[in-house]
Design a protein around this motif. Structure first.
Motif, PDB file in Angstrom:
ATOM      1  N   ALA A  89      -5.708  -5.277  -0.038  1.00 25.95           N
ATOM      2  CA  ALA A  89      -4.847  -4.175  -0.455  1.00 25.95           C
ATOM      3  C   ALA A  89      -4.785  -4.072  -1.977  1.00 25.95           C
ATOM      4  N   ARG A 140       3.279   0.905  -9.587  1.00 23.05           N
ATOM      5  CA  ARG A 140       2.082   0.535 -10.339  1.00 23.05           C
ATOM      6  C   ARG A 140       1.794  -0.959 -10.275  1.00 23.05           C
ATOM      7  N   VAL A 174       2.529   1.694  -3.470  1.00 25.48           N
ATOM      8  CA  VAL A 174       1.624   2.218  -4.496  1.00 25.48           C
ATOM      9  C   VAL A 174       1.392   3.713  -4.272  1.00 25.48           C
ATOM     10  N   ALA A 175       1.252   4.122  -3.016  1.00 32.33           N
ATOM     11  CA  ALA A 175       1.098   5.545  -2.713  1.00 32.33           C
ATOM     12  C   ALA A 175       2.337   6.335  -3.131  1.00 32.33           C
ATOM     13  N   GLU A 201      -8.084  -2.662  -3.240  1.00 34.36           N
ATOM     14  CA  GLU A 201      -8.263  -1.238  -2.952  1.00 34.36           C
ATOM     15  C   GLU A 201      -7.330  -0.352  -3.761  1.00 34.36           C
ATOM     16  N   THR A 202      -6.104  -0.798  -3.997  1.00 29.10           N
ATOM     17  CA  THR A 202      -5.175   0.031  -4.771  1.00 29.10           C
ATOM     18  C   THR A 202      -5.440  -0.048  -6.257  1.00 29.10           C
ATOM     19  N   GLU A 213       0.826  -1.216   0.000  1.00 24.95           N
ATOM     20  CA  GLU A 213       0.000   0.000   0.000  1.00 24.95           C
ATOM     21  C   GLU A 213       0.854   1.258   0.000  1.00 24.95           C
ATOM     22  N   ALA A 244      -3.827  -1.904  -8.247  1.00 28.33           N
ATOM     23  CA  ALA A 244      -2.549  -2.144  -8.915  1.00 28.33           C
ATOM     24  C   ALA A 244      -2.530  -3.504  -9.600  1.00 28.33           C
TER      25      ALA A 244
END
Length: 282
Positions: free
Chosen positions: A111, A94, A89-90, A114-115, A86, A117
């Motif tokens: 995770a 990618r 990705v923030a 939600e992301t 997480e 990716a």
């Protein structure tokens, strides 16, 4: 996919890129050699390796990911921890490359969902310190296919879109030697699961055994850096077999090998308008 190990104990490069500055520099070198993706990892998964604390893993990978992503690189984070994924990705990653396929951290599926990716789900049976003891298969190709299929279903149950997932047969993980070759020769079995396939053979033990020197009781496996030519050969064969990507430590040779494979495959395609049995002219 070029590898940046921000670790002091990688099996392949011995901590050569351990500092953030060195990791960033090596990432740019890999991109210059033709890598499309830079895979940044802060925890060694070499045979026998022990885990590092989460805070230490974060301190290793986040600065490197931030700098490479800010420069426009496509960055992947190599981690088994949802929290690290997480944060990565923030920071601009990618892709999430999880050698445990979500088994090491039950929160990983959430995770990934939600992301949004891309998620590389590798075949895995246990952490590096125990994985060699788990090398028990009835049929390695069928078992790996079925276990990856089960992971794909579990990820979808966690809300991950099927389109996010790339599959990886996990060469070298609970597969120390000859069991890797059937997986490479039968990539079609993994393609049958309907997702792209990543091949990560670079510098691994089974190549060292293949290239070993000596005879009788004294046989010396080829050292990791002496396995790059064999890695490039696998990259070409994997490309011809339909792999989505190859994960490598030395990008230039594999980049060239994949280009050769693509040209070879294109030349073998039947020209438009011709039928089987007809001979085209140049």
């Amino acid at each position: 996919m070029g590898v940046v190990n921000v670790t002091p104990d990688s099996f392949s490069d011995g901590g050569e890129w351990f500092s953030s500055e060195a990791g960033v520099r090596h990432g740019f070198e890999l991109l210059g050699e033709g890598a499309d993706i830079v895979d940044v990892g802060g925890e060694s998964t070499r045979p026998g390796a022990v885990r590092v604390p989460e805070a230490q893993e974060l301190a290793r990978v986040i600065p490197v990911i931030e700098r490479l992503a800010a420069a426009g690189a496509v960055v992947s984070v190599d981690t088994t921890r949802a929290s690290v994924a997480e944060r990565a990705v923030a920071a601009g990653a990618r892709l999430i490359n999880d050698v445990s396929g979500g088994l090491a951290d039950p929160s990983m599926g959430r995770a990934v969902a939600e992301t949004g990716a891309v998620y590389v789900c590798m075949h895995w049976r246990g952490h590096a310190d125990v994985m060699d003891s788990l090398e028990v298969y009835d049929d390695v190709v069928a078992d790996v296919r079925d276990e990856l299929g089960a992971r794909l279903a579990a990820l979808e149950a966690d809300g991950v879109r099927r389109e996010q997932v790339v599959l990886d047969p996990g060469l070298g993980f609970a597969k120390s030697g000859d069991l890797n070759w059937p997986l490479l020769a039968r990539l079609d079995a993994l393609h049958a699961l309907g997702r792209p396939v990543l091949v990560g053979a670079s510098r691994k033990r089974f190549l060292g055994r293949l290239l070993a020197t000596g005879n009788g009781d004294v046989v010396e496996p080829a050292r990791p850096l002496a396995r790059d030519e064999a890695t490039a050969a696998i990259s070409a064969l994997a490309a011809v077999s339909g792999a989505w990507a190859v994960r490598v430590h030395a990008a230039r040779a594999s980049h060239d090998a994949v280009r050769v494979a693509a040209a070879w495959a294109a030349a073998g395609e039947e020209p438009s308008g011709e039928k089987d049995g007809e001979v085209g002219t140049a």
